[in-house]
Design an enzyme around this catalytic site. Structure first.
Site, mmCIF file in Angstrom:
data_model
loop_
_atom_site.group_PDB
_atom_site.id
_atom_site.type_symbol
_atom_site.label_atom_id
_atom_site.label_comp_id
_atom_site.label_asym_id
_atom_site.label_seq_id
_atom_site.Cartn_x
_atom_site.Cartn_y
_atom_site.Cartn_z
ATOM 1 C CD GLU A 59 6.039 -6.205 -2.342
ATOM 2 O OE1 GLU A 59 6.541 -6.568 -1.245
ATOM 3 O OE2 GLU A 59 5.046 -6.764 -2.837
ATOM 4 C CB CYS A 90 3.026 -3.971 -1.431
ATOM 5 S SG CYS A 90 3.886 -4.520 0.074
#
Length: 168
Positions: A59, A90
Site C-alpha cells: 500500500e 498503511c
C-alpha cells in the site's frame, strides 16, 4: 463509480502484484490505486525483505507512486485495491492521503486496522474516513497467503531435519 467488473479487474491486478512479491520470497501482498476515472495510477507489492525496510508495504509503495503520478499528496476520490487488510501504518497513510474507498481481500487477524484488530477508518477524531469494502476475492487472497506460509514452514522443517541428520 466503479462497476463490479471493474472492481474484479482491479483486484486481479492487485493479486498479480502479490504474485510478484511471492516470486521474490516476499509475503504475497499486492496493491493497486485507481483514480476516479478508473485509471491505474499506483501499483505496489510487499518489499520489506528485499529492501530491508519495514515501511515497504504494498500500500505504501502504491500510494507513493500514485502521489508522484498525480503530482500531489491528496488522492481524493481514488480507490485502493489490496490483497490483505491494511495494517495500522498503511491505514494511517490511506487516511492521510484521503483515499476514498479501500477494497481488500483477506482479513488480517494479527495486524488488521480496518476492523480485524482495530478500525482506524472509524476513529471520529480523524479528519478523513475511508470506506472499507472487505472480502473482495477473499478466498483467493487468503489461500495465497496460507500457501506461502505453509511453504515456509515446510522449508524450515526440512532444514531442521537436515541439520539433525548432519549432527547424528
Amino acid at each position: 463509480m466503479l462497476s463490479s467488473d471493474d472492481k474484479k479487474k482491479y483486484m486481479q491486478l492487485a493479486i498479480k502484484e502479490a504474485r510478484k512479491a511471492e516470486k521474490q520470497g516476499e509475503v504475497p501482498i499486492g496493491a493497486i490505486i485507481v483514480d476516479p476515472e478508473g485509471k491505474v495510477i499506483g501499483t505496489g507489492y510487499n518489499r520489506r525483505e528485499l529492501d530491508e525496510d519495514a515501511t515497504q508495504h504494498a500500500e505504501m509503495i502504491a500510494i507513493k507512486e500514485a502521489c508522484k503520478n498525480l503530482g500531489m499528496w491528496r488522492l481524493i476520490d481514488c480507490s485502493l485495491f489490496v490483497t490483505l487488510e491494511p495494517c495500522p501504518m498503511c491505514a494511517g497513510a490511506i487516511i492521510n492521503s484521503r483515499i476514498k474507498d479501500v477494497y481488500f481481500g483477506a482479513l488480517d487477524p494479527k495486524a488488521g486496522a480496518c476492523g480485524s484488530v482495530i478500525d482506524l477508518f472509524t476513529v471520529e477524531k480523524f479528519n478523513h474516513h475511508p470506506h472499507a469494502i472487505r472480502g473482495l476475492f477473499h478466498d483467493q487472497c487468503a489461500q495465497m497467503l496460507k500457501d506461502f506460509f505453509r511453504a515456509i514452514r515446510e522449508k524450515q522443517k526440512a532444514q531442521k531435519l537436515a541439520k539433525k541428520t548432519e549432527n547424528n
